[in-house]
Write an enzyme that holds these catalytic residues in place. Structure first.
Site, PDB file in Angstrom:
ATOM      1  N   PRO A  21      14.537 -14.299   0.193  1.00 63.42           N
ATOM      2  CG  PRO A  21      15.273 -12.667   1.703  1.00 63.42           C
ATOM      3  CD  PRO A  21      14.302 -12.939   0.637  1.00 63.42           C
ATOM      4  N   GLY A  49       9.070 -11.215  -2.726  1.00 58.56           N
ATOM      5  CA  GLY A  49       8.957 -10.612  -1.402  1.00 58.56           C
ATOM      6  C   GLY A  49       7.611 -10.759  -0.744  1.00 58.56           C
ATOM      7  CB  CYS A  63     -19.456  14.177   3.232  1.00 59.13           C
ATOM      8  SG  CYS A  63     -17.765  14.797   3.155  1.00 59.13           S
ATOM      9  CB  ILE A 108      -0.923   0.009   1.249  1.00 60.57           C
ATOM     10  CG1 ILE A 108      -0.088  -0.014   2.543  1.00 60.57           C
ATOM     11  CG2 ILE A 108      -1.890  -1.156   1.201  1.00 60.57           C
ATOM     12  CD1 ILE A 108      -0.914   0.188   3.808  1.00 60.57           C
ATOM     13  CG  ASP A 109       5.027   0.580  -0.646  1.00 57.87           C
ATOM     14  OD1 ASP A 109       5.653  -0.391  -0.183  1.00 57.87           O
ATOM     15  OD2 ASP A 109       4.746   0.703  -1.865  1.00 57.87           O
ATOM     16  CG  HIS A 144      -3.809  -5.966   0.415  1.00 57.87           C
ATOM     17  ND1 HIS A 144      -2.738  -6.635   0.952  1.00 57.87           N
ATOM     18  CD2 HIS A 144      -4.726  -6.921   0.123  1.00 57.87           C
ATOM     19  CE1 HIS A 144      -3.008  -7.939   1.000  1.00 57.87           C
ATOM     20  NE2 HIS A 144      -4.213  -8.130   0.492  1.00 57.87           N
TER      21      HIS A 144
END
Ligand code: APR
Length: 252
Positions: free
Chosen positions: A224, A197, A137, A108-109, A126
């Protein structure tokens, strides 16, 4: 690992339709915390003794907006305080070179947008942290960084209603349009899927890998550590996205 990367690059170069799936591990190289595993946000409980998933949930935003926003603000400050890395830029470059390359991100960055990925081929499953909108409103408020400097929860200028980010909080539904887009593209199939990732904690992240594998496509994981996907993919590149992705692009 370099010869394996070269083999994966050849398959990508020959492919038309490619799906890149990304998770928090891609932004870990920008300094953002991941959610699970070592140092993950979800490992601990909040100062109030709540699991973080409860604090960052839809019901909590309604019940105790100040508490929910206390943790939303932490995510917001982390994202605004860092930036896209060479992994995001490598993915944007791949999408530029391959018109059939789609991106399914759980992050979400906003770093894929910042790195120049073509947003018409990015599925933000997301949502994203900005722009905020008023729950009462519907007014849109682009000032996330300003609101993070003021008392929480942030209030609407028009009606004083509580603002929220367009993210999927825990116990909330996924955005219908994003899901529809994902399944429309899945129906067309992909020749290569790159999972980067992510711990693959959700069925809509595992399913594209399963379907591509069943259709005889190449599935690759860049992580990793091992995850639930590791047993499903043909190639597991056990490295950091920041190291592997630029190398991959250099071979294409
Ligand atoms: N490069 C590649 N992968 C990495 C790196 C790195 N430098 N550092 C960590 N990882 C891997 C970890 O091994 C882990 O498998 O990234 C993965 C991060 O997993 P999670 O923290 O579970 O993040 P993610 O898979 O994106 O979570 C999915 O859960 O709660 C929701 O909304 C939240 O979008 C998030 C979703």
């Amino acid at each position: 690992m370099d010869e394996v990367i070269a083999r994966v690059a050849q398959a990508i170069a020959a492919a038309e339709r490619i799906l890149v799936i990304t998770g928090a591990g891609l932004s870990a190289d920008s300094g953002l915390p991941t959610y699970r595993g070592l140092g993950g946000l979800y490992n601990g409980h909040t100062a109030e003794g709540l699991p973080i998933e409860a604090a960052l949930s839809g019901p909590m935003l309604q019940r105790d907006p100040a508490l929910c926003w206390k943790y939303l603000a932490e995510l917001g400050k982390a994202c605004l305080g860092a930036q896209a890395n060479a992994g995001h830029h490598a993915i944007a470059e791949l999408q530029r070179r391959k018109p059939g390359c789609w991106l399914l991100t759980q992050n979400i960055d906003g770093y894929h947008r910042a790195a120049g990925s073509p947003m018409e081929r990015v599925i933000e499953i997301h949502g994203e942290l900005a722009p905020l909108y008023c729950q009462s409103c519907g007014a849109v408020d682009p000032e996330l960084s300003e609101h993070l400097k003021r008392p929480l929860p942030p209030r609407c200028r028009q009606c004083a209603g509580v603002l929220r980010p367009p993210v999927v909080l825990f116990e909330e539904m996924l955005p219908e349009q994003a899901i529809a887009r994902l399944y429309a593209e899945l129906r067309q199939g992909f020749e290569v899927v790159l999972s980067v990732g992510t711990s693959a904690s959700f069925p809509y992240i595992v399913e594209p890998v399963l379907r591509t594998r069943q259709a005889g496509g190449l599935c690759v994981e860049i992580n990793p550590d091992s995850t639930d996907l590791s047993a499903l993919v043909e190639v597991h590149l056990a490295g950091r996205a920041l190291d592997v992705l630029p190398k991959l692009l250099s071979h294409i």
